[in-house]
Design a protein around this motif. Structure first.
Motif, PDB file in Angstrom:
ATOM      1  N   GLY A 199      -3.651  -2.251   2.275  1.00  0.00           N
ATOM      2  CA  GLY A 199      -2.404  -1.526   2.087  1.00  0.00           C
ATOM      3  C   GLY A 199      -2.345  -0.148   2.701  1.00  0.00           C
ATOM      4  O   GLY A 199      -1.669   0.731   2.175  1.00  0.00           O
ATOM      5  N   VAL A 200      -3.021   0.056   3.839  1.00  0.00           N
ATOM      6  CA  VAL A 200      -2.979   1.391   4.446  1.00  0.00           C
ATOM      7  C   VAL A 200      -1.578   1.684   4.998  1.00  0.00           C
ATOM      8  O   VAL A 200      -0.847   0.776   5.371  1.00  0.00           O
ATOM      9  N   PRO A 201      -1.195   2.987   5.046  1.00  0.00           N
ATOM     10  CA  PRO A 201       0.143   3.349   5.537  1.00  0.00           C
ATOM     11  C   PRO A 201       0.225   3.477   7.051  1.00  0.00           C
ATOM     12  O   PRO A 201       1.275   3.815   7.580  1.00  0.00           O
ATOM     13  N   GLY A 202      -0.853   3.233   7.750  1.00  0.00           N
ATOM     14  CA  GLY A 202      -0.848   3.359   9.210  1.00  0.00           C
ATOM     15  C   GLY A 202      -2.270   3.284   9.720  1.00  0.00           C
ATOM     16  O   GLY A 202      -3.229   3.153   8.945  1.00  0.00           O
ATOM     17  N   LEU A 203      -2.436   3.340  11.031  1.00  0.00           N
ATOM     18  CA  LEU A 203      -3.750   3.280  11.656  1.00  0.00           C
ATOM     19  C   LEU A 203      -3.915   4.459  12.609  1.00  0.00           C
ATOM     20  O   LEU A 203      -2.985   4.804  13.339  1.00  0.00           O
ATOM     21  N   HIS A 204      -5.086   5.069  12.609  1.00  0.00           N
ATOM     22  CA  HIS A 204      -5.396   6.145  13.550  1.00  0.00           C
ATOM     23  C   HIS A 204      -6.626   5.733  14.338  1.00  0.00           C
ATOM     24  O   HIS A 204      -7.654   5.388  13.757  1.00  0.00           O
ATOM     25  N   PHE A 205      -6.528   5.743  15.667  1.00  0.00           N
ATOM     26  CA  PHE A 205      -7.631   5.318  16.514  1.00  0.00           C
ATOM     27  C   PHE A 205      -8.325   6.528  17.142  1.00  0.00           C
ATOM     28  O   PHE A 205      -7.671   7.380  17.741  1.00  0.00           O
ATOM     29  N   TYR A 206      -9.647   6.565  17.019  1.00  0.00           N
ATOM     30  CA  TYR A 206     -10.440   7.527  17.774  1.00  0.00           C
ATOM     31  C   TYR A 206     -10.741   6.904  19.135  1.00  0.00           C
ATOM     32  O   TYR A 206     -11.672   6.116  19.290  1.00  0.00           O
ATOM     33  N   THR A 207      -9.912   7.235  20.111  1.00  0.00           N
ATOM     34  CA  THR A 207      -9.982   6.563  21.422  1.00  0.00           C
ATOM     35  C   THR A 207     -11.056   7.154  22.317  1.00  0.00           C
ATOM     36  O   THR A 207     -11.487   6.500  23.271  1.00  0.00           O
ATOM     37  N   LEU A 208     -11.479   8.397  22.053  1.00  0.00           N
ATOM     38  CA  LEU A 208     -12.412   9.111  22.933  1.00  0.00           C
ATOM     39  C   LEU A 208     -11.871   9.156  24.365  1.00  0.00           C
ATOM     40  O   LEU A 208     -12.617   9.114  25.339  1.00  0.00           O
ATOM     41  N   ASN A 209     -10.539   9.234  24.473  1.00  0.00           N
ATOM     42  CA  ASN A 209      -9.829   9.315  25.760  1.00  0.00           C
ATOM     43  C   ASN A 209     -10.018   8.075  26.628  1.00  0.00           C
ATOM     44  O   ASN A 209      -9.864   8.130  27.852  1.00  0.00           O
ATOM     45  N   LEU A 210     -10.355   6.949  25.998  1.00  0.00           N
ATOM     46  CA  LEU A 210     -10.495   5.675  26.724  1.00  0.00           C
ATOM     47  C   LEU A 210      -9.554   4.669  26.071  1.00  0.00           C
ATOM     48  O   LEU A 210      -9.573   4.490  24.857  1.00  0.00           O
ATOM     49  N   GLU A 211      -8.741   4.000  26.896  1.00  0.00           N
ATOM     50  CA  GLU A 211      -7.624   3.250  26.331  1.00  0.00           C
ATOM     51  C   GLU A 211      -7.848   1.753  26.182  1.00  0.00           C
ATOM     52  O   GLU A 211      -7.170   1.092  25.407  1.00  0.00           O
ATOM     53  N   LYS A 212      -8.788   1.152  26.909  1.00  0.00           N
ATOM     54  CA  LYS A 212      -8.850  -0.307  26.982  1.00  0.00           C
ATOM     55  C   LYS A 212      -9.104  -0.963  25.627  1.00  0.00           C
ATOM     56  O   LYS A 212      -8.434  -1.931  25.252  1.00  0.00           O
ATOM     57  N   SER A 254      15.565  -3.249  -0.080  1.00  0.00           N
ATOM     58  CA  SER A 254      15.102  -2.348   0.976  1.00  0.00           C
ATOM     59  C   SER A 254      15.167  -0.941   0.403  1.00  0.00           C
ATOM     60  O   SER A 254      16.247  -0.444   0.086  1.00  0.00           O
ATOM     61  N   VAL A 255      14.007  -0.311   0.257  1.00  0.00           N
ATOM     62  CA  VAL A 255      13.912   0.980  -0.427  1.00  0.00           C
ATOM     63  C   VAL A 255      13.577   2.083   0.570  1.00  0.00           C
ATOM     64  O   VAL A 255      12.691   1.919   1.415  1.00  0.00           O
ATOM     65  N   PHE A 256      14.288   3.199   0.444  1.00  0.00           N
ATOM     66  CA  PHE A 256      14.031   4.369   1.284  1.00  0.00           C
ATOM     67  C   PHE A 256      13.885   5.575   0.361  1.00  0.00           C
ATOM     68  O   PHE A 256      14.848   6.299   0.090  1.00  0.00           O
ATOM     69  N   ALA A 257      12.687   5.766  -0.162  1.00  0.00           N
ATOM     70  CA  ALA A 257      12.488   6.828  -1.153  1.00  0.00           C
ATOM     71  C   ALA A 257      11.006   7.135  -1.289  1.00  0.00           C
ATOM     72  O   ALA A 257      10.178   6.223  -1.310  1.00  0.00           O
ATOM     73  N   ILE A 275       5.739   3.546   6.783  1.00  0.00           N
ATOM     74  CA  ILE A 275       5.841   4.863   7.389  1.00  0.00           C
ATOM     75  C   ILE A 275       5.377   5.911   6.396  1.00  0.00           C
ATOM     76  O   ILE A 275       5.813   5.926   5.251  1.00  0.00           O
ATOM     77  N   ALA A 276       4.469   6.772   6.830  1.00  0.00           N
ATOM     78  CA  ALA A 276       4.001   7.845   5.947  1.00  0.00           C
ATOM     79  C   ALA A 276       5.104   8.876   5.761  1.00  0.00           C
ATOM     80  O   ALA A 276       5.900   9.125   6.652  1.00  0.00           O
ATOM     81  N   ALA A 277       5.150   9.451   4.556  1.00  0.00           N
ATOM     82  CA  ALA A 277       6.179  10.451   4.279  1.00  0.00           C
ATOM     83  C   ALA A 277       6.114  11.583   5.285  1.00  0.00           C
ATOM     84  O   ALA A 277       5.064  12.085   5.610  1.00  0.00           O
ATOM     85  N   GLY A 278       7.274  11.976   5.769  1.00  0.00           N
ATOM     86  CA  GLY A 278       7.339  13.054   6.733  1.00  0.00           C
ATOM     87  C   GLY A 278       7.535  12.577   8.154  1.00  0.00           C
ATOM     88  O   GLY A 278       7.927  13.331   9.025  1.00  0.00           O
ATOM     89  N   GLU A 279       7.252  11.282   8.440  1.00  0.00           N
ATOM     90  CA  GLU A 279       7.457  10.763   9.781  1.00  0.00           C
ATOM     91  C   GLU A 279       8.912  10.327   9.938  1.00  0.00           C
ATOM     92  O   GLU A 279       9.655  10.199   8.984  1.00  0.00           O
ATOM     93  N   GLN A 280       9.302  10.064  11.189  1.00  0.00           N
ATOM     94  CA  GLN A 280      10.664   9.624  11.452  1.00  0.00           C
ATOM     95  C   GLN A 280      10.880   8.241  10.864  1.00  0.00           C
ATOM     96  O   GLN A 280      10.019   7.372  10.952  1.00  0.00           O
ATOM     97  N   LEU A 281      12.024   8.010  10.272  1.00  0.00           N
ATOM     98  CA  LEU A 281      12.324   6.715   9.693  1.00  0.00           C
ATOM     99  C   LEU A 281      12.514   5.692  10.798  1.00  0.00           C
ATOM    100  O   LEU A 281      13.004   6.016  11.883  1.00  0.00           O
ATOM    101  N   HIS A 284      11.015   2.317   3.560  1.00  0.00           N
ATOM    102  CA  HIS A 284      10.278   3.547   3.855  1.00  0.00           C
ATOM    103  C   HIS A 284       9.791   4.120   2.540  1.00  0.00           C
ATOM    104  O   HIS A 284      10.564   4.690   1.772  1.00  0.00           O
ATOM    105  N   VAL A 285       8.503   3.936   2.264  1.00  0.00           N
ATOM    106  CA  VAL A 285       7.911   4.421   1.025  1.00  0.00           C
ATOM    107  C   VAL A 285       6.658   5.216   1.365  1.00  0.00           C
ATOM    108  O   VAL A 285       6.177   5.196   2.492  1.00  0.00           O
ATOM    109  N   ALA A 286       6.119   5.904   0.371  1.00  0.00           N
ATOM    110  CA  ALA A 286       4.969   6.774   0.625  1.00  0.00           C
ATOM    111  C   ALA A 286       3.702   5.985   0.879  1.00  0.00           C
ATOM    112  O   ALA A 286       2.948   6.273   1.802  1.00  0.00           O
ATOM    113  N   ASP A 287       3.444   4.963   0.071  1.00  0.00           N
ATOM    114  CA  ASP A 287       2.161   4.256   0.150  1.00  0.00           C
ATOM    115  C   ASP A 287       2.320   2.876  -0.463  1.00  0.00           C
ATOM    116  O   ASP A 287       2.390   2.731  -1.686  1.00  0.00           O
ATOM    117  N   ILE A 288       2.367   1.853   0.368  1.00  0.00           N
ATOM    118  CA  ILE A 288       2.597   0.486  -0.112  1.00  0.00           C
ATOM    119  C   ILE A 288       1.425  -0.024  -0.949  1.00  0.00           C
ATOM    120  O   ILE A 288       1.568  -0.959  -1.745  1.00  0.00           O
TER     121      ILE A 288
END
Length: 519
Positions: free
Chosen positions: A191-204, A340-343, A234-240, A250-254
């Motif tokens: 149930g994470v709200p998103g993913l962050h990749f440590y790319t080390l400036n390499l994209e493949k 559909s909840v936006f709160a 979508i994490a709170a504070g990001e664009q809907l 759009h909720v804080a944490d599913i």
């Protein structure tokens, strides 16, 4: 400092740690910035200590312990011990309590370590979004240096596969894609709200993981499973997301949904009137109707939403207050598809009005437009948006004049006019069509009811309205008995002080004042 002995030290009045910086930003700049702080699923590297061969670890420590291979091939074991881990968790909570909006984690390679960390955070009262930092394995040498320097826990299966492929750069990348995808699928399921990749400036490798997860494709809602929906929260504070996005909430944490579901089930026992409506009126009572709600997104509201859904309604919902949302309630309703909840708790005013717009905008035209048939309003903001939009369209048609946000000093009304001006350019009859379709609105609170009466007197009311606020059921249970319960509850939650022996002064009138005085 690189190339120098020792460590950085704070100058007089400077920052000794991230907590100091968070406090400074909030003190000097208020809510202008969104602040993200670091989390360490295995413990901060400075908090790790070596483990002797015959040493017995706790179950939690065994799940965190890292077997580190040094440059000479020698293995040593390192772990953040339970007492140090508890301090790490307390420090992270202090950063969040000081004003951090989100946690991004240090890289990890064992997904279960992150899942444990997320659970520990929730148990510690850290309820902001927690985004996992996924390490992308691009090269064998980089993997060895990084995991050795950071003392990262490496699952033996992964180490075996990388050791076998160490002389083949393409094979290493293939393992990186497969393992990265494995990590992402596991944390998405958690149930994470998103993913962050440590790319080390390499994209493949990063692109390979994204493609394997199908996150870069236009996937229809029917093709998405529950786990992929969780990845799109979508994490709170990001664009809907735009209206029509397959992830239409759009909720804080599913990941809070299961907690929310348990409380909803308890609340159902306390709300027999709504539960009786489900049995009495059945699934056809509101079949084919669209209901927009702007009402505190709490556990009790969730029971109302799911009653309307059980009676056949298609529902979109936002909160009527930027601070009142219970994030676990919103998550449960969103996850289970009741509406559909936006709160989320802590919306900015701009986000609040964007959520209000989304609550009355369906992605599909069902032949009668994109708006609602019924509105459940609390405070009248959704009703206000429709009526102000309608007036702007009239002025635009008659005089060619666009709404001007600079015509008012009211910061919130500037936002409303900006949204109306933006939508007017897309469809100059949008709000006329919404008003024509709407059968009516129920208004729950004194402010909203007074606003409706003024509109009625001026003959500006575009559709029928029901005054729920003045009904005995509402005024007594909410204003009188509700305040009698919630005032001391709120004071204790906010101050954490004992009420016994205190003297309280209540300045109020009507049922709210009476209820507060009786409390």
């Amino acid at each position: 400092p690189n190339g120098l002995d020792g460590e950085w030290t704070a100058v007089t009045g400077g920052f000794a740690c991230a907590l100091d910086l968070v406090k400074f930003i909030r003190k000097e700049h208020g809510d202008f910035f969104n602040i993200t702080v670091a989390g360490y699923p295995e413990g901060h590297p400075n908090a790790l200590s070596s483990v002797e061969d015959d040493e017995v670890l706790s179950e939690a420590e065994e799940r965190r312990v890292a077997s580190v291979v040094g440059p000479d091939g020698e293995r040593t074991r390192w772990v953040c011990r339970d007492d140090a881990y508890a301090k790490e968790m307390a420090y992270l909570k202090a950063k969040v309590d000081a004003g951090a909006d989100c946690v991004f984690t240090q890289m990890f390679l064992d997904p279960e370590t992150f899942v444990d960390f997320q659970t520990n955070c929730r148990e510690a009262g850290i309820n902001v979004p927690i985004v996992p930092g996924v390490m992308c394995l691009n090269a064998y040498g980089g993997f060895c240096r990084m995991t050795s320097a950071c003392k990262t826990r490496v699952p033996e299966e992964l180490r075996r596969r990388l050791d076998a492929a160490k002389d083949d750069a393409d094979a290493i990348k293939a393992v990186g894609v497969e393992w990265g995808t494995h990590i992402c699928r596991r944390v998405i399921k958690a149930g994470v709200p998103g993913l962050h990749f440590y790319t080390l400036n390499l994209e493949k490798v990063t692109f390979g993981i994204v493609e394997a997860l199908k996150l870069g494709e236009d996937v229809s809602a029917a093709e998405e499973d529950e786990a992929l929906m969780a990845a799109g929260t979508i994490a709170a504070g990001e664009q809907l997301p735009p209206v029509g996005d397959a992830l239409d909430y759009h909720v804080a944490d599913i990941s809070l949904a299961e907690f929310g579901r348990k409380e909803i089930e308890l609340a159902e026992q306390e709300m027999p009137g709504l539960m009786a409506c489900r049995d009495e009126f059945g699934a056809e009572a509101l079949a084919g109707s669209r209901v927009s709600g702007s009402l505190h997104m709490t556990i009790q509201t969730a029971v109302l939403i799911e009653t309307l859904a059980a009676m056949g309604a298609d529902i979109r919902w936002c909160s009527c207050n930027i601070f009142s949302t219970q994030d676990h309630a919103a998550a449960a309703v969103a996850r289970d598809g009741s509406a559909s909840v936006f709160a989320w708790k802590g919306e900015t005013l701009a986000e609040y009005w964007e959520c209000t717009l989304k609550a009355c905008t369906w992605p599909e035209d069902d032949g009668k437009g994109h708006g609602p048939d019924l509105i459940v309003d609390d405070g009248g903001d959704l009703t206000l948006l429709i009526h102000e939009g309608y007036k702007a369209e009239v002025n635009y048609e008659k005089y060619g004049v666009m709404p001007d946000p600079d015509c008012t000093d009211n910061a919130e009304f500037k936002i409303v006019l900006s949204i109306i001006a933006r939508e007017l350019q897309k469809d100059p009859q949008r709000w006329h069509k919404v008003a024509a379709r709407c059968v009516g609105v129920s208004e729950e609170t004194t402010t909203g009811v007074h606003r409706l009466y003024r509109m009625e007197e001026k003959e500006e009311l575009l559709f029928p309205a029901i005054n729920v606020n003045d009904s005995v059921t509402k005024s007594k249970f909410d204003n009188l008995y509700g305040c009698k319960h919630s005032l001391p509850d709120g004071i204790m939650r906010a101050t954490d002080v004992m009420l016994a022996g205190k003297r309280a002064v209540v300045c109020g009138f009507g049922d709210v004042g009476k209820g507060c005085a009786q409390a």
